[in-house]
Scaffold this active site. Sequence first.
Site, mmCIF file in Angstrom:
data_model
loop_
_atom_site.group_PDB
_atom_site.id
_atom_site.type_symbol
_atom_site.label_atom_id
_atom_site.label_comp_id
_atom_site.label_asym_id
_atom_site.label_seq_id
_atom_site.Cartn_x
_atom_site.Cartn_y
_atom_site.Cartn_z
ATOM 1 N N GLY A 46 0.867 -1.176 0.000
ATOM 2 C CA GLY A 46 0.000 0.000 0.000
ATOM 3 C C GLY A 46 0.899 1.219 0.000
ATOM 4 N N GLU A 47 0.663 2.089 0.940
ATOM 5 C CA GLU A 47 1.481 3.304 1.056
ATOM 6 C C GLU A 47 1.899 3.432 2.521
ATOM 7 O OE1 GLU A 47 2.300 5.076 -1.676
ATOM 8 O OE2 GLU A 47 3.651 6.107 -0.309
ATOM 9 N N SER A 48 3.198 3.311 2.766
ATOM 10 C CA SER A 48 3.652 3.203 4.155
ATOM 11 C C SER A 48 3.339 4.449 4.990
ATOM 12 C CB SER A 48 5.148 2.879 4.197
ATOM 13 O OG SER A 48 5.879 3.840 3.478
ATOM 14 N N CYS A 78 6.224 -5.238 0.825
ATOM 15 C CA CYS A 78 6.359 -3.936 0.174
ATOM 16 C C CYS A 78 6.189 -2.780 1.179
ATOM 17 C CB CYS A 78 5.407 -3.850 -1.013
ATOM 18 S SG CYS A 78 5.913 -2.629 -2.214
ATOM 19 N N ARG A 104 12.874 3.637 -0.080
ATOM 20 C CA ARG A 104 11.541 3.595 -0.697
ATOM 21 C C ARG A 104 11.601 3.914 -2.182
ATOM 22 N NH1 ARG A 104 7.568 7.458 2.141
ATOM 23 N NH2 ARG A 104 6.125 6.415 0.737
ATOM 24 N N ILE A 141 6.219 -3.454 -7.260
ATOM 25 C CA ILE A 141 5.408 -2.286 -7.627
ATOM 26 C C ILE A 141 5.827 -1.095 -6.756
ATOM 27 C CG2 ILE A 141 3.059 -1.372 -7.819
ATOM 28 C CD1 ILE A 141 2.108 -4.350 -7.870
ATOM 29 N N ARG A 142 6.481 -0.153 -7.341
ATOM 30 C CA ARG A 142 7.067 0.976 -6.579
ATOM 31 C C ARG A 142 7.692 0.451 -5.284
ATOM 32 N NH1 ARG A 142 4.378 5.099 -4.583
ATOM 33 N NH2 ARG A 142 2.454 3.924 -4.466
ATOM 34 N N HIS A 178 5.475 -8.777 -4.011
ATOM 35 C CA HIS A 178 4.086 -9.100 -3.624
ATOM 36 C C HIS A 178 3.725 -10.554 -3.909
ATOM 37 C CE1 HIS A 178 2.637 -4.920 -2.982
ATOM 38 N NE2 HIS A 178 3.581 -4.616 -3.859
ATOM 39 N N GLU A 180 1.368 -12.117 -2.748
ATOM 40 C CA GLU A 180 -0.105 -12.236 -2.753
ATOM 41 C C GLU A 180 -0.692 -11.942 -4.129
ATOM 42 O OE1 GLU A 180 1.625 -9.840 -1.607
ATOM 43 O OE2 GLU A 180 0.670 -7.915 -1.997
HETATM 44 N N1 GLN Z 1 5.822 2.957 -2.622
HETATM 45 C C1 GLN Z 1 5.099 2.489 -1.470
HETATM 46 C C2 GLN Z 1 5.689 3.104 -0.192
HETATM 47 O O1 GLN Z 1 6.703 3.704 -0.255
HETATM 48 C C3 GLN Z 1 5.122 0.967 -1.407
HETATM 49 C C4 GLN Z 1 4.455 0.394 -2.647
HETATM 50 C C5 GLN Z 1 3.754 -0.918 -2.428
HETATM 51 O O2 GLN Z 1 3.461 -1.339 -1.310
HETATM 52 N N2 GLN Z 1 3.417 -1.555 -3.535
HETATM 53 O O3 GLN Z 1 5.133 2.998 0.854
#
Ligand code: GLN
Length: 201
Positions: A46-48, A78, A104, A141-142, A178, A180
């Site tokens: 997600g987004e930390s 992630c 990140r 993914i990112r 990931h 999952e």
């Molecule tokens: N870019 C997100 C972060 O810095 C992590 C991306 C992800 O969980 N797919 O939190």
Amino acid sequence: MKVGVLALQGDFVEHIQILRSLGVEAVEVRKPEHLRDLDALVIPGGESTTFAKLAAAYGLMEPIRDMCTSGKPVWGTCAGLIFLAKDAGRPQPLLGVLDVNVKRNAFGRQVDSFEVDLDVPELAQVEKNGNKPRPFHGIFIRAPLISSVGKGVHVLAKLEDGTIVAARQGNLLATSFHPELTEDRRFHEYFLKMGDGSRRS
Ligand code: GLN
């Protein structure tokens, strides 16, 4: 076995589906009381920074930290890995329980997402025939990378150039990618086995 998946934001549904397909009770975690009778916890992608904001707002920071130090298995994928880490290179609220430094968005933006087959020797633990495990398909993914690990941290997977993308510190598991989002359930099986008392540091 009852496994919680932090469900504040991100791809928690996919983790829950895989865990249920493996025959364990999997539940969404949004409040401190949801952690009470869990045997293990997954922190999804997600987004930390969003995780930290929401976790603080719901009073989850300390209870999750307690779960991490209790010896029960906790797995961050992630953004979940970033959230577990000690240091993300710039100030942001973290659980700070996993002795690694992360970077990140280390591989670029969303468009720079990539997939690669990884050698993960540790997955031999969930191979039925005891053979060398076949590669695991990593979806990034990112994604963050792990730039350094402390003494008690065991590196589980690296990219070809040596970049660390999976690690374990005792009851804590972390992957930049990931599992999952693949059909391959071996990482989830491995995680569930960590609760069998097989400790490693
Ligand atoms: N870019 C997100 C972060 O810095 C992590 C991306 C992800 O969980 N797919 O939190």
